[in-house]
Motif scaffolding. Sequence first.
Motif, PDB file in Angstrom:
ATOM      1  N   GLN A 198     -10.239  22.993 -21.127  1.00  0.00           N
ATOM      2  CA  GLN A 198      -8.929  23.582 -21.357  1.00  0.00           C
ATOM      3  C   GLN A 198      -8.474  23.750 -22.974  1.00  0.00           C
ATOM      4  OE1 GLN A 198      -5.884  22.175 -18.650  1.00  0.00           O
ATOM      5  NE2 GLN A 198      -7.213  22.083 -17.042  1.00  0.00           N
ATOM      6  N   ILE A 240       7.770  17.825 -22.464  1.00  0.00           N
ATOM      7  CA  ILE A 240       6.321  17.731 -22.458  1.00  0.00           C
ATOM      8  C   ILE A 240       5.942  16.379 -21.480  1.00  0.00           C
ATOM      9  CG2 ILE A 240       4.687  16.882 -24.065  1.00  0.00           C
ATOM     10  CD1 ILE A 240       6.168  18.191 -26.265  1.00  0.00           C
ATOM     11  N   SER A 252       6.516  21.523 -20.519  1.00  0.00           N
ATOM     12  CA  SER A 252       6.132  22.422 -21.494  1.00  0.00           C
ATOM     13  C   SER A 252       4.759  22.061 -21.995  1.00  0.00           C
ATOM     14  CB  SER A 252       7.238  22.097 -22.806  1.00  0.00           C
ATOM     15  OG  SER A 252       6.917  22.701 -24.044  1.00  0.00           O
ATOM     16  N   ASN A 253       4.116  23.166 -22.504  1.00  0.00           N
ATOM     17  CA  ASN A 253       2.697  23.125 -23.039  1.00  0.00           C
ATOM     18  C   ASN A 253       2.730  23.275 -24.395  1.00  0.00           C
ATOM     19  OD1 ASN A 253      -0.144  22.790 -23.081  1.00  0.00           O
ATOM     20  ND2 ASN A 253      -0.562  24.690 -22.190  1.00  0.00           N
ATOM     21  N   GLY A 262       5.592  17.574 -18.126  1.00  0.00           N
ATOM     22  CA  GLY A 262       4.544  18.540 -17.969  1.00  0.00           C
ATOM     23  C   GLY A 262       5.145  20.084 -18.070  1.00  0.00           C
ATOM     24  N   SER A 293      -1.124  20.439 -19.215  1.00  0.00           N
ATOM     25  CA  SER A 293       0.136  20.109 -19.544  1.00  0.00           C
ATOM     26  C   SER A 293       0.552  18.684 -18.715  1.00  0.00           C
ATOM     27  CB  SER A 293       1.275  21.048 -18.858  1.00  0.00           C
ATOM     28  OG  SER A 293       1.393  22.281 -19.692  1.00  0.00           O
ATOM     29  N   ASN A 324      -4.196  19.619 -14.574  1.00  0.00           N
ATOM     30  CA  ASN A 324      -3.514  20.670 -15.319  1.00  0.00           C
ATOM     31  C   ASN A 324      -3.352  20.225 -16.823  1.00  0.00           C
ATOM     32  OD1 ASN A 324      -0.917  21.606 -16.912  1.00  0.00           O
ATOM     33  ND2 ASN A 324      -0.961  23.115 -15.242  1.00  0.00           N
TER      34      ASN A 324
END
Length: 184
Positions: A83, A40, A45-46, A43, A5, A3
């Motif tokens: 992404q 962050i 918060s993106n 992981g 994030s 992912n």
Amino acid sequence: MDNLSTIIGRNLYEIRKKKNYSLDKVADLTGVSKPMLGQIERGISNPSVALLWKIASGLNVSLSYFIEESKDETRYVQFNDIQPLYDSKSQMTAYPLFPYDDNRKFEVFTIFLQPGCNHNSNPHNDGVEEYIIVTEGQLDLVITETVYKLHKGDALSFPANKKHSYQNSSDTLVCFNNIIYYAR
């Protein structure tokens, strides 16, 4: 692929530990709050493109450093597998084609601007250069106060240590490639 994030968080944690910085120190250098940096790293918060640029500038690393996952010598990139990074405030979407490589000193993005988009970029560190190649639409690139109207096929390079913005004042999508070179 993990992912996005998770990748960003892992890379932020790794650069922080490599530089032996606390979250407080990174917050001071970047202007991003300690709680946000912690989210962050975990992981949770993106971050937006603008927030990642702020962190990258404060830590003196490239933006794509945070999204880099593979270090293979030969890289085949399938666009649909990338992404993207979003900046919903300015309606910009950035696709990191080739994240920063410390040996080559550059990174490559494909960027889309929605109609009406105005994405402001703070000055980068001294020695950073940007190379823009428009592939679709008309891009208004403003460097300091000079406006460059770039059409499909046009290209421009500039020292990126000045305030600059990418604007789409048309009613159609704008697409361009952005190569960012980091002199050391």
